[in-house]
Design a protein around this motif. Sequence first.
Motif, PDB file in Angstrom:
ATOM      1  N   ILE A   1       0.320  -1.190  -0.018  1.00 15.87           N
ATOM      2  CA  ILE A   1       0.075  -0.418  -0.164  1.00 15.87           C
ATOM      3  C   ILE A   1       0.955   1.411   0.270  1.00 15.87           C
ATOM      4  CG2 ILE A   1      -1.551   1.617   1.265  1.00 15.87           C
ATOM      5  CD1 ILE A   1      -2.918  -1.070   2.252  1.00 15.87           C
TER       6      ILE A   1
ATOM      7  N   ALA B   1       0.610   4.095  -2.984  1.00 15.02           N
ATOM      8  CA  ALA B   1       0.114   5.293  -2.488  1.00 15.02           C
ATOM      9  C   ALA B   1       1.388   6.321  -3.078  1.00 15.02           C
ATOM     10  CB  ALA B   1      -0.387   5.368  -1.343  1.00 15.02           C
TER      11      ALA B   1
ATOM     12  N   MET C   1       2.523   5.162   4.951  1.00 11.71           N
ATOM     13  CA  MET C   1       1.497   4.524   3.914  1.00 11.71           C
ATOM     14  C   MET C   1      -0.439   5.418   4.250  1.00 11.71           C
ATOM     15  SD  MET C   1      -0.502   0.719   5.108  1.00 11.71           S
ATOM     16  CE  MET C   1      -1.058   1.673   6.479  1.00 11.71           C
TER      17      MET C   1
END
Length: 325
Positions: A38, A42, A287
């Motif tokens: 992630i 991202a 994250m």
Amino acid sequence: MSEGNQTSVTEFILTGFPGLHLEYYGLVSAVLFVVYLITVIANASVLFLFATNRSLRKPMYYIILNLTVCDLLFSTTTLPKIISRYWFQSGNISFLACFVQMYLVHYFGSVNSFILFLMAFDRYLAICHPLRYSNVLKNSTVLILSITAWVVAIAANSAMVIRAYPLPYCASNIINHCYCDHIGVTILACTDRTPYAFSAFVCAMITLLGPLAFIIFSYCSILIAVSKIADLQNISKSLSTCTTQLIIISLYYLPRCFVYLASNVGLRFSADVRIVVIMFYSLGPPMINPIIYCLRSKEMRECLWKQFYRRIMPQKGHVSAISNR
């Protein structure tokens, strides 16, 4: 014990979470892998948006770009090794690799702190000195300040690692942590680490408390400036521009301050709890930060929607063309 050539340790062993049972290794490695995946997706998406949208070529987004790169590099420095620790039961790390990781961990942490300082400086100028903002904080100025942050962090952390590397490591080689950090490594030295801890303390004061002091000053100044605004709508608009940065800064500093204060007032945690907290404030922000950018920034939301719209519309057009045949 003298500090001659007594180092017999050729590698270190990262314990990760010391109290974790073997049956949970697969689950932990999977969770950490998802966190890393992630984080990469991202942050890479933010980099892609910046590269493909000229509307984001503004001082504030250049600062976010620096933070994105730093978050991505920090996670890549720490997570792959601890994932392999639980996925492949491979917690061994060579002597040199451990010190390289130590340097990078503290280096990217310092850069992160300096970039948060720039974020606070950006909002301070925008709200407290709006007429001077465009003249003071140009793209070229942000570039110079960003390069300065990355360069200053090199010098600040080099002395700490250079002093720790030649210490005699001749006893235990087990590091009770998920990655190599200064305290976790130097505590294993066969000598009094107090003189060497001082350089690390000075580095922490410069790279953490220095920017934090200005951040506190800047947001206090912002609150004072906003309190003088009579229009409620303008107050809300001014504060909303700070919300994103306040969330990011809080995620970075509050857990760190809690750990430092707790240790100084005598509040003790188990090794697992301490490591979980450290991993939270180390790996959580990289994250979460890109998600906060995209949710809180109107321009980034619009750019993200445009990219999504471009991907969807050609597919719809292709389906319509087939159905009309």
